[in-house]
Each structure stands twice: as structure tokens, then as C-alpha cells.
Design an enzyme around this catalytic site. Structure first.
Site, PDB file in Angstrom:
ATOM      1  N   ILE A  61      33.173  40.483  34.468  1.00 18.46           N
ATOM      2  CA  ILE A  61      31.921  40.030  35.155  1.00 18.46           C
ATOM      3  C   ILE A  61      32.606  38.900  36.276  1.00 18.46           C
ATOM      4  O   ILE A  61      33.356  38.153  35.789  1.00 18.46           O
ATOM      5  CB  ILE A  61      30.883  39.495  34.063  1.00 18.46           C
ATOM      6  CG1 ILE A  61      29.583  38.664  34.774  1.00 18.46           C
ATOM      7  CG2 ILE A  61      31.806  38.309  33.333  1.00 18.46           C
ATOM      8  CD1 ILE A  61      28.738  37.975  33.682  1.00 18.46           C
ATOM      9  N   SER A  62      32.082  38.986  37.426  1.00 23.81           N
ATOM     10  CA  SER A  62      32.541  38.282  38.369  1.00 23.81           C
ATOM     11  C   SER A  62      32.388  36.848  38.232  1.00 23.81           C
ATOM     12  O   SER A  62      31.355  36.472  37.523  1.00 23.81           O
ATOM     13  CB  SER A  62      31.922  38.701  39.638  1.00 23.81           C
ATOM     14  OG  SER A  62      32.200  39.945  40.215  1.00 23.81           O
TER      15      SER A  62
END
Ligand code: SAH
Length: 213
Positions: A63-64
Site C-alpha cells: 500500500i503506497s
């Protein structure tokens, strides 16, 4: 897992932190303060959910970092009702942030497990983007063209088919480059269909890979 006042407080703090790091768009900051990021990551890591860092989500994906999500969303310059195509659904967090800014969201993921898992999660949280399992390099011409296209994986080159699916007057945000470091690039298509690109710093994404699994 629940979403309580404690979590709301933490993400308001995260929004403030991103503001201090240069994110100025209020729509984007409000979206960060709204989406329960702790529900998009593995349970064992939820105490790190509101730190400004990328986290593993399984299937070798991440997940960024919240700053990166906010930065890309700000660069996209979303207007209400904009049709946005996202490549790389991943955890679904970026798609939820886009929905909170008022966009109509279409998103593609190449890993079937992740696609299924994320669709269940997003729907359980009342987020309903139009979701596809497939290869983002192909885009989704039947639903296009799009006002905005957002690539959330490292692209070695500009995918030609995605450029074709961008409306005149549209914008694409794409991290361009190999492995460890990519240049955040904004591509704007004018009404005559000509392209103009500008660069916006270095970031690190997992690779955009051809084909689906
Ligand atoms: N936007 C995501 C970021 C996930 S990381 C989030 O908010 O969590 C990048 C994602 O892009 C991974 O899930 C990866 O599987 C996916 N991806 C990589 N290449 C792709 C392709 N060609 N088509 C669709 N998805 C792709």
C-alpha cells in the site's frame, strides 16, 4: 475491525502532517482524514496505519505511502464527477481516496487474489468503484475515454494504449522509470490531442508488470 474516534483522530493528525509536507489541496486532505487506512492493511500492522509509510499487503505488493497517495491525487487535479482510471488497485486505499474526492473511479488489478479480496473490502466499507481484473497496460477502452488516468506502479515507459484512452483536456499521472526510483510525471493532453509532460520528483513503486495472474 472497527473504526473509532481514536482512528479518526490519528488520520486527522496524518492529514495535518501531509499538509506540513506540502499537500495543499483541501479535497485531498479531507479524503485522507476520511478513509480508514487501518482497515486496508494486514491486522498485525494496523498500529502503523497512520504513520506516513508504505506497508506490505501480501502477494509481494504494498500500500503506497500516504504522502505518495496524496501527492498523486493532488497532481491529478480532480474536478467533481471526473472519470478516473486507476492502474494497480492493490489494497484499494487509493481508489477510496479518489472516491472521497468526488471522482467516478474505474480501477484495474492484475493479481486475481488481490482483486477479489479488495473488492470485498471496499464494498464492505461502502466504496463502489468499477473494478476490473486484468492487465492495466490494456486499459479499459469500453468504459473510456477518461478525464484522468492514474498509474500506481512503476512504468518503464508510457503505455500507448492508456494515452489513447485519455480525453482531450485530460491528465495522466505516472511514475516513470525502473526499479528503485521513478520520476513522477504529469502528462497533459490538450484539446488538439498534443501531449505535454512535466516532472515532479522521485518516488519508489513496485513494478507495473504486463499480463495478469
Ligand atoms: N493503488 C494501490 C497501490 C498498490 S501497489 C493502493 O492504494 O494500495 C501497485 C499495484 O499495481 C499492485 O497491486 C500490482 O499488482 C498492480 N499492478 C502492477 N502491474 C499491473 C498491471 N499491468 N495492471 C494492473 N495492475 C498492476
Amino acid at each position: 475491525m472497527e473504526d473509532g474516534y481514536h482512528h479518526k483522530g490519528l488520520r486527522q493528525k496524518l492529514a495535518k502532517e501531509l499538509e506540513s509536507k506540502g499537500i495543499a489541496n483541501q479535497l485531498v486532505l479531507n479524503a485522507i482524514a476520511s478513509v480508514p487506512r487501518h482497515l486496508f492493511i494486514p491486522m498485525g500492522l494496523s498500529n502503523l496505519a497512520y504513520k506516513d509509510q508504505a506497508l506490505p499487503i501480501g502477494n509481494d505488493q504494498t500500500i503506497s505511502q500516504p504522502y505518495t497517495v496524496a501527492f498523486q491525487t493532488q497532481l491529478l487535479d480532480i474536478q467533481k464527477g471526473c472519470k478516473v482510471l486507476e492502474i494497480g488497485t492493490g489494497s484499494g486505499y487509493q481508489a477510496a481516496v479518489l472516491l472521497e474526492t468526488g471522482a467516478r473511479v474505474f480501477t484495474i488489478e492484475r493479481i486475481k487474489d488481490l482483486y477479489n479480496q479488495t473488492r470485498t473490502l471496499l464494498n464492505s466499507l461502502n466504496y463502489f468503484p468499477t473494478m476490473f481484473y486484468g492487465d492495466g497496460y490494456e486499459g479499459k477502452p469500453t468504459y473510456g475515454p477518461y478525464d484522468r488516468i492514474l498509474i500506481t506502479a512503476a512504468a518503464p515507459e508510457i503505455p500507448e494504449k492508456l494515452i489513447q484512452q485519455l480525453k482531450p483536456g485530460g491528465k495522466m499521472v505516472i511514475p516513470l522509470g525502473k526499479q528503485d526510483s521513478q520520476t513522477m510525471t504529469l502528462i497533459e493532453k490538450n484539446m488538439e490531442g498534443q501531449l505535454k509532460s512535466s516532472t515532479h520528483g522521485l518516488f519508489a513503486f513496485v513494478p507495473m508488470i504486463k499480463g495478469n495472474i
